[in-house]
Design a protein around this motif. Sequence first.
Motif, PDB file in Angstrom:
ATOM      1  N   ALA A 203      11.873  -7.873  13.344  1.00 30.78           N
ATOM      2  CA  ALA A 203      11.501  -7.930  12.104  1.00 30.78           C
ATOM      3  C   ALA A 203      11.920  -9.481  11.282  1.00 30.78           C
ATOM      4  CB  ALA A 203      12.468  -7.199  11.453  1.00 30.78           C
TER       5      ALA A 203
ATOM      6  N   ARG B  71       7.241 -14.630  14.269  1.00 33.07           N
ATOM      7  CA  ARG B  71       7.702 -12.941  14.871  1.00 33.07           C
ATOM      8  C   ARG B  71       7.111 -13.158  16.081  1.00 33.07           C
ATOM      9  NH1 ARG B  71       6.294 -11.225   9.312  1.00 33.07           N
ATOM     10  NH2 ARG B  71       4.001 -11.333   9.881  1.00 33.07           N
TER      11      ARG B  71
ATOM     12  N   THR C 114       6.470  -6.051  16.663  1.00 39.32           N
ATOM     13  CA  THR C 114       7.336  -6.642  15.548  1.00 39.32           C
ATOM     14  C   THR C 114       6.614  -6.372  14.266  1.00 39.32           C
ATOM     15  OG1 THR C 114       4.870  -8.279  15.714  1.00 39.32           O
ATOM     16  CG2 THR C 114       6.358  -9.231  16.105  1.00 39.32           C
ATOM     17  N   VAL C 115       7.414  -7.064  12.983  1.00 41.44           N
ATOM     18  CA  VAL C 115       7.766  -6.595  10.982  1.00 41.44           C
ATOM     19  C   VAL C 115       7.832  -7.380  10.951  1.00 41.44           C
ATOM     20  CG1 VAL C 115       7.592  -3.833  12.065  1.00 41.44           C
ATOM     21  CG2 VAL C 115       9.592  -5.173  11.020  1.00 41.44           C
TER      22      VAL C 115
ATOM     23  N   SER D  17       8.575  -6.721   7.797  1.00 39.33           N
ATOM     24  CA  SER D  17       9.439  -6.820   5.974  1.00 39.33           C
ATOM     25  C   SER D  17       9.846  -5.365   6.011  1.00 39.33           C
ATOM     26  CB  SER D  17       7.982  -5.538   4.642  1.00 39.33           C
ATOM     27  OG  SER D  17       7.349  -4.499   5.223  1.00 39.33           O
TER      28      SER D  17
ATOM     29  N   LEU E  44      10.363  -2.082   8.642  1.00 38.14           N
ATOM     30  CA  LEU E  44      10.907  -1.983   9.808  1.00 38.14           C
ATOM     31  C   LEU E  44      11.496  -0.639   9.700  1.00 38.14           C
ATOM     32  CD1 LEU E  44      13.828  -2.989  12.029  1.00 38.14           C
ATOM     33  CD2 LEU E  44      14.566  -3.413   9.636  1.00 38.14           C
TER      34      LEU E  44
ATOM     35  N   VAL F  86      17.156  -8.847  13.527  1.00 37.49           N
ATOM     36  CA  VAL F  86      16.414  -9.238  11.899  1.00 37.49           C
ATOM     37  C   VAL F  86      16.747 -10.088  11.364  1.00 37.49           C
ATOM     38  CG1 VAL F  86      16.130  -7.528  10.291  1.00 37.49           C
ATOM     39  CG2 VAL F  86      16.345  -6.481  11.861  1.00 37.49           C
TER      40      VAL F  86
ATOM     41  N   LEU G  43      14.709 -10.691   5.355  1.00 36.30           N
ATOM     42  CA  LEU G  43      13.329 -10.325   5.529  1.00 36.30           C
ATOM     43  C   LEU G  43      13.242  -9.538   4.235  1.00 36.30           C
ATOM     44  CD1 LEU G  43      11.888  -8.729   7.276  1.00 36.30           C
ATOM     45  CD2 LEU G  43      13.325  -6.482   7.838  1.00 36.30           C
TER      46      LEU G  43
END
Length: 214
Positions: free
Chosen positions: A4, A11, A29-30, A32, A36, A50, A54
């Motif tokens: 994240a 990412r 992958t994220v 925000s 997440l 993380v 983020l």
Amino acid sequence: MIVAHENALSRVGIKTIIENSCGKVSVSTVGSFEALVDAIHQRTDSLLIVDVDLPGMSGMTGLGTVLREHHPPRTCLAVPAVSRDLVSRCIAVGALACIDHDHIADEVCDVIAALADGRPYFSRLCGDPAVTPCKTTAALTQQQLNVLHVLAQGKSNKQIGRELGICEGTVKVHLNAAYRALGVVNRVSAVTKLQDLSRTKDAGASAAAVRYHH
């Protein structure tokens, strides 16, 4: 594993390094905090890396919230710079590991191994050029040692990557981090320093064996 991070390029970079260097690890992958939380719900057994910035997470406060409410198994926080205070705060909110942004490429495989085993992991400060160079090979990551040992055979970065099964760019990342940790600036001095440290280690082991024998 879920990565994240607010930056799309970061990412992709972290995901690529993990998939190329850390064995068979499935990575999603994220970008925000909301994404997440959704990803954690869908993959409850995932390890997490993380980024502290983020979007939507509100830093440490938000991390503590997600760890308390959603109970992801093992989490590493990525931060601009690791400090004693920050490590204490990570532990307080329930994170198992903390990694410096500048060291992610070099240490991420060690982080994953530690998280998978349920062990804590915090970036080594001896890799910082402002800190005294490391005096033992124990300060180097296993992948750094692997790269240096092949380097000592006189092989190029491309050959090192082929032998270790990693890309040439990753080899450069590991070498640069090893240079910083050892306090050297080039390939020759890195190999020389590694040999000196290995001899010191062997001498210490021999002396200990003699003392034990007597």
